[in-house]
Design a protein around this motif. Sequence first.
Motif, PDB file in Angstrom:
ATOM      1  N   GLU A   1       0.821  -1.208   0.000  1.00 25.27           N
ATOM      2  CA  GLU A   1       0.000   0.000   0.000  1.00 25.27           C
ATOM      3  C   GLU A   1       0.858   1.263   0.000  1.00 25.27           C
ATOM      4  O   GLU A   1       0.584   2.214  -0.723  1.00 25.27           O
ATOM      5  CB  GLU A   1      -0.928   0.035   1.224  1.00 25.27           C
ATOM      6  CG  GLU A   1      -2.082  -0.924   1.158  1.00 25.27           C
ATOM      7  CD  GLU A   1      -1.721  -2.309   1.678  1.00 25.27           C
ATOM      8  OE1 GLU A   1      -0.515  -2.549   1.965  1.00 25.27           O
ATOM      9  OE2 GLU A   1      -2.617  -3.158   1.794  1.00 25.27           O
ATOM     10  N   LEU A   2       1.913   1.254   0.837  1.00 26.24           N
ATOM     11  CA  LEU A   2       2.767   2.438   0.935  1.00 26.24           C
ATOM     12  C   LEU A   2       3.494   2.650  -0.389  1.00 26.24           C
ATOM     13  O   LEU A   2       3.591   3.780  -0.886  1.00 26.24           O
ATOM     14  CB  LEU A   2       3.768   2.276   2.088  1.00 26.24           C
ATOM     15  CG  LEU A   2       4.570   3.526   2.452  1.00 26.24           C
ATOM     16  CD1 LEU A   2       3.648   4.626   2.963  1.00 26.24           C
ATOM     17  CD2 LEU A   2       5.634   3.216   3.495  1.00 26.24           C
ATOM     18  N   ALA A   3       4.000   1.570  -0.969  1.00 21.68           N
ATOM     19  CA  ALA A   3       4.719   1.674  -2.240  1.00 21.68           C
ATOM     20  C   ALA A   3       3.781   2.165  -3.344  1.00 21.68           C
ATOM     21  O   ALA A   3       4.162   3.001  -4.169  1.00 21.68           O
ATOM     22  CB  ALA A   3       5.329   0.321  -2.604  1.00 21.68           C
ATOM     23  N   ASP A   4       2.549   1.648  -3.354  1.00 17.34           N
ATOM     24  CA  ASP A   4       1.561   2.103  -4.351  1.00 17.34           C
ATOM     25  C   ASP A   4       1.276   3.595  -4.186  1.00 17.34           C
ATOM     26  O   ASP A   4       1.196   4.334  -5.151  1.00 17.34           O
ATOM     27  CB  ASP A   4       0.234   1.334  -4.183  1.00 17.34           C
ATOM     28  CG  ASP A   4       0.342  -0.101  -4.683  1.00 17.34           C
ATOM     29  OD1 ASP A   4       1.341  -0.430  -5.358  1.00 17.34           O
ATOM     30  OD2 ASP A   4      -0.576  -0.896  -4.391  1.00 17.34           O
ATOM     31  N   TYR A   5       1.141   4.024  -2.935  1.00 20.97           N
ATOM     32  CA  TYR A   5       0.844   5.428  -2.631  1.00 20.97           C
ATOM     33  C   TYR A   5       1.963   6.316  -3.161  1.00 20.97           C
ATOM     34  O   TYR A   5       1.736   7.312  -3.846  1.00 20.97           O
ATOM     35  CB  TYR A   5       0.698   5.588  -1.116  1.00 20.97           C
ATOM     36  CG  TYR A   5       0.233   6.951  -0.678  1.00 20.97           C
ATOM     37  CD1 TYR A   5      -1.129   7.236  -0.574  1.00 20.97           C
ATOM     38  CD2 TYR A   5       1.140   7.954  -0.346  1.00 20.97           C
ATOM     39  CE1 TYR A   5      -1.573   8.481  -0.168  1.00 20.97           C
ATOM     40  CE2 TYR A   5       0.713   9.202   0.055  1.00 20.97           C
ATOM     41  CZ  TYR A   5      -0.646   9.466   0.149  1.00 20.97           C
ATOM     42  OH  TYR A   5      -1.070  10.703   0.549  1.00 20.97           O
TER      43      TYR A   5
ATOM     44  N   VAL B   1      -5.278   6.820   5.328  1.00 19.63           N
ATOM     45  CA  VAL B   1      -4.828   8.209   5.230  1.00 19.63           C
ATOM     46  C   VAL B   1      -5.746   8.954   4.267  1.00 19.63           C
ATOM     47  O   VAL B   1      -6.021   8.468   3.173  1.00 19.63           O
ATOM     48  CB  VAL B   1      -3.360   8.271   4.726  1.00 19.63           C
ATOM     49  CG1 VAL B   1      -2.989   9.676   4.285  1.00 19.63           C
ATOM     50  CG2 VAL B   1      -2.415   7.786   5.828  1.00 19.63           C
ATOM     51  N   CYS B   2      -6.261  10.121   4.704  1.00 19.23           N
ATOM     52  CA  CYS B   2      -7.237  10.777   3.838  1.00 19.23           C
ATOM     53  C   CYS B   2      -6.609  11.764   2.863  1.00 19.23           C
ATOM     54  O   CYS B   2      -7.316  12.359   2.043  1.00 19.23           O
ATOM     55  CB  CYS B   2      -8.374  11.393   4.646  1.00 19.23           C
ATOM     56  SG  CYS B   2      -7.862  12.612   5.824  1.00 19.23           S
ATOM     57  N   ILE B   3      -5.284  11.956   2.884  1.00 18.97           N
ATOM     58  CA  ILE B   3      -4.655  12.773   1.833  1.00 18.97           C
ATOM     59  C   ILE B   3      -4.514  11.907   0.595  1.00 18.97           C
ATOM     60  O   ILE B   3      -3.810  10.904   0.614  1.00 18.97           O
ATOM     61  CB  ILE B   3      -3.241  13.253   2.251  1.00 18.97           C
ATOM     62  CG1 ILE B   3      -3.299  14.016   3.575  1.00 18.97           C
ATOM     63  CG2 ILE B   3      -2.621  14.105   1.149  1.00 18.97           C
ATOM     64  CD1 ILE B   3      -1.937  14.484   4.068  1.00 18.97           C
ATOM     65  N   ARG B   4      -5.192  12.292  -0.471  1.00 20.43           N
ATOM     66  CA  ARG B   4      -5.060  11.526  -1.709  1.00 20.43           C
ATOM     67  C   ARG B   4      -3.770  11.935  -2.411  1.00 20.43           C
ATOM     68  O   ARG B   4      -3.305  13.066  -2.243  1.00 20.43           O
ATOM     69  CB  ARG B   4      -6.274  11.782  -2.608  1.00 20.43           C
ATOM     70  CG  ARG B   4      -7.528  11.021  -2.144  1.00 20.43           C
ATOM     71  CD  ARG B   4      -8.729  11.302  -3.028  1.00 20.43           C
ATOM     72  NE  ARG B   4      -9.237  12.657  -2.834  1.00 20.43           N
ATOM     73  CZ  ARG B   4      -9.190  13.626  -3.734  1.00 20.43           C
ATOM     74  NH1 ARG B   4      -8.657  13.399  -4.926  1.00 20.43           N
ATOM     75  NH2 ARG B   4      -9.668  14.813  -3.476  1.00 20.43           N
ATOM     76  N   PRO B   5      -3.182  11.032  -3.190  1.00 22.84           N
ATOM     77  CA  PRO B   5      -1.938  11.371  -3.895  1.00 22.84           C
ATOM     78  C   PRO B   5      -2.067  12.668  -4.698  1.00 22.84           C
ATOM     79  O   PRO B   5      -1.126  13.459  -4.743  1.00 22.84           O
ATOM     80  CB  PRO B   5      -1.721  10.171  -4.811  1.00 22.84           C
ATOM     81  CG  PRO B   5      -2.365   9.037  -4.098  1.00 22.84           C
ATOM     82  CD  PRO B   5      -3.559   9.620  -3.408  1.00 22.84           C
TER      83      PRO B   5
ATOM     84  N   MET C   1      -4.469  18.940   5.717  1.00 17.07           N
ATOM     85  CA  MET C   1      -4.954  17.935   4.748  1.00 17.07           C
ATOM     86  C   MET C   1      -5.101  16.595   5.451  1.00 17.07           C
ATOM     87  O   MET C   1      -6.051  15.860   5.235  1.00 17.07           O
ATOM     88  CB  MET C   1      -3.959  17.778   3.580  1.00 17.07           C
ATOM     89  CG  MET C   1      -3.937  18.937   2.605  1.00 17.07           C
ATOM     90  SD  MET C   1      -3.190  18.462   1.004  1.00 17.07           S
ATOM     91  CE  MET C   1      -1.542  18.027   1.457  1.00 17.07           C
ATOM     92  N   PHE C   2      -4.113  16.263   6.289  1.00 17.58           N
ATOM     93  CA  PHE C   2      -4.128  14.983   6.983  1.00 17.58           C
ATOM     94  C   PHE C   2      -5.349  14.879   7.888  1.00 17.58           C
ATOM     95  O   PHE C   2      -5.978  13.838   7.999  1.00 17.58           O
ATOM     96  CB  PHE C   2      -2.842  14.825   7.814  1.00 17.58           C
ATOM     97  CG  PHE C   2      -2.665  13.444   8.405  1.00 17.58           C
ATOM     98  CD1 PHE C   2      -1.984  12.462   7.706  1.00 17.58           C
ATOM     99  CD2 PHE C   2      -3.192  13.120   9.656  1.00 17.58           C
ATOM    100  CE1 PHE C   2      -1.822  11.187   8.234  1.00 17.58           C
ATOM    101  CE2 PHE C   2      -3.040  11.854  10.190  1.00 17.58           C
ATOM    102  CZ  PHE C   2      -2.355  10.879   9.472  1.00 17.58           C
ATOM    103  N   ARG C   3      -5.674  16.003   8.539  1.00 15.79           N
ATOM    104  CA  ARG C   3      -6.818  16.001   9.461  1.00 15.79           C
ATOM    105  C   ARG C   3      -8.155  16.007   8.747  1.00 15.79           C
ATOM    106  O   ARG C   3      -9.089  15.329   9.153  1.00 15.79           O
ATOM    107  CB  ARG C   3      -6.740  17.218  10.385  1.00 15.79           C
ATOM    108  CG  ARG C   3      -6.005  16.947  11.689  1.00 15.79           C
ATOM    109  CD  ARG C   3      -6.311  18.029  12.718  1.00 15.79           C
ATOM    110  NE  ARG C   3      -5.836  19.330  12.277  1.00 15.79           N
ATOM    111  CZ  ARG C   3      -4.587  19.751  12.467  1.00 15.79           C
ATOM    112  NH1 ARG C   3      -3.715  18.987  13.091  1.00 15.79           N
ATOM    113  NH2 ARG C   3      -4.213  20.933  12.050  1.00 15.79           N
ATOM    114  N   THR C   4      -8.242  16.814   7.656  1.00 13.15           N
ATOM    115  CA  THR C   4      -9.567  17.063   7.078  1.00 13.15           C
ATOM    116  C   THR C   4      -9.786  16.424   5.708  1.00 13.15           C
ATOM    117  O   THR C   4     -10.919  16.289   5.275  1.00 13.15           O
ATOM    118  CB  THR C   4      -9.789  18.576   6.904  1.00 13.15           C
ATOM    119  OG1 THR C   4      -8.802  19.063   5.980  1.00 13.15           O
ATOM    120  CG2 THR C   4      -9.639  19.305   8.230  1.00 13.15           C
TER     121      THR C   4
END
Lengths: 480, 93
Positions: A328-332, A368-372, A399-402
Amino acid sequence: MAQYEAVIGLEVHVELKTGTKIFCPSSTEFGAAPNHHVCPVCLGLPGVLPVINRKVVEYAIKAALALNCRIAPYSKFDRKNYYYPDLPKNYQISQYDLPIAANGYLEIEVNGRAKRIGITRVHMEEDAGKLVHQGSISTTPYSLVDYNRTGVPLIEIVSEPDMRTPEEAAAYLEKLKAIIQYTGVSDCKMQEGSLRCDANVSVRPAGQTGLGTKTEIKNMNSFKALQRALQYEIERQIDLLEQGEQVVQETRTWDEDRGVTLSLRSKEEAHDYRYFPEPDLVPMVISEEWVNEIRSTLPELPDRRKQRFVRDYGLPAYDAAVLTSTRELADYFERCVELYNHPKTVSNWVMGDLSRMMNATGTEIGDVCIRPEQLAGMLQLLDKGTISGKIAKTVFEEMFRTGKDPEAIVKEKGLVQISDQAVIEKVVEEVIANNTKSVEDYLSGKERALGFLVGQVMKATKGKANPGLVNKLLREKLGK
Amino acid sequence: MISIKEVEHVALLARLELSEEEKEVYTKQLSDILEHARKLQDLDTEGVPPTAHVLPLQNVFREDRVGEHLDIEDVLSNAPEREGDFFKVPRIV
């Protein structure tokens, strides 16, 4: 310590992510009400017949191929007999002498040193039910049994005794987990029990080739527990030998609260499983064709992906290892780089601010709600000079919070960088007028005083002034 | 010949409680059975492949599709004791 060497092998159980159980069509879904996902087969009622789930065999082969194992052309199931209420049949269907795969390996790296750890075998078996105790197992008045987990498919992966330190054991388990997760056949969540690990440990004087008497350690529910338990057990065994005593071959359990291993049962009373071939299941003949078909579905695995990250993105090996530790992290990371082609910058944000906030909030990369697109968008705002590096950190946290877009956050909070020379000039003049001591220091050659003055300007503009411009204007005004 | 100790061990593994007379009887009977089966050792098995299974079948698979679950009352109908939807069993360490 120095004159002893530990020998460690791990037995790892991994729950396969199929929809139904290994030998019956009951659901494997986690979290159902007790005893609601059972049928006559997993309850072991008289007269029922188990039938193997094709997907279990496929997943076991897939995992075994990812671990460089040789797939057995002929494989069968056996009964492992024991009485314990977590198994309604009084035997567990497992594989004994003809496991689905054997002779594999994986590579670990500890303190910059690469090492190959052998994998003895991979076999399929059914999971047991769950016992619920009232408080501790030794004081509970009775136990409650939930058979939902009975028959959930497992693979057991047995390593060679190739590890010498707790760090190597943890590195092996980390790598094993990463590889299995990459294949998608299991979630490998230790805290939820879809990855479980037992260890065989012995010690011997350094230089000796024969093995010492081993103990088996159970109940290690995290990577940290594994390392602590092994460290404790190695020291306990060395102490025994130092005092001229013997290590007793036995099963021990790790007590996390007390930080010790405790004897569960000794070899003399060890289980006598009386394995014999399971007459209700027919053997499996695995064709090369099927194996090749499964091999063709294997994704790029962690080691290969790490090498590619170094080669194609020019990342340091350390960055590449961290970023490829989960799929997942690598894909992100790769999605971000597709949108913003500066890999090292993306890596710094992912490994720095993103990891820090994930750790602080206990968030998994999948949540994580920050999209790439949003991370890339923020980095573009930074490049354009719309926001400063300092502001970017504020935007990132927001961004991370909202989960809001960076542009929206910048606009909402008035975070646009001030690059208007006239505006900054005015503030610079005020700061010079109000900080005569620092100005004198700077003029008498103390370069550091300039930093202080820059800081004052940034403070007066709430961090929004373009730092490059502030620097330039200060130097100009002070005539240097 | 097997010993009374071995009979006691097998009985323990099978959770059987045997009287002293039964132990004597079973020791004799089990020894006779083993002795009879031992005749197989005299056969010439040169060239005979090891048998892992007696049925001439292989690769019987089912697809990964969820089927019917038992009703909870049926599940627990044979439970010696229950508590809520759980089977209740003595503490076993």
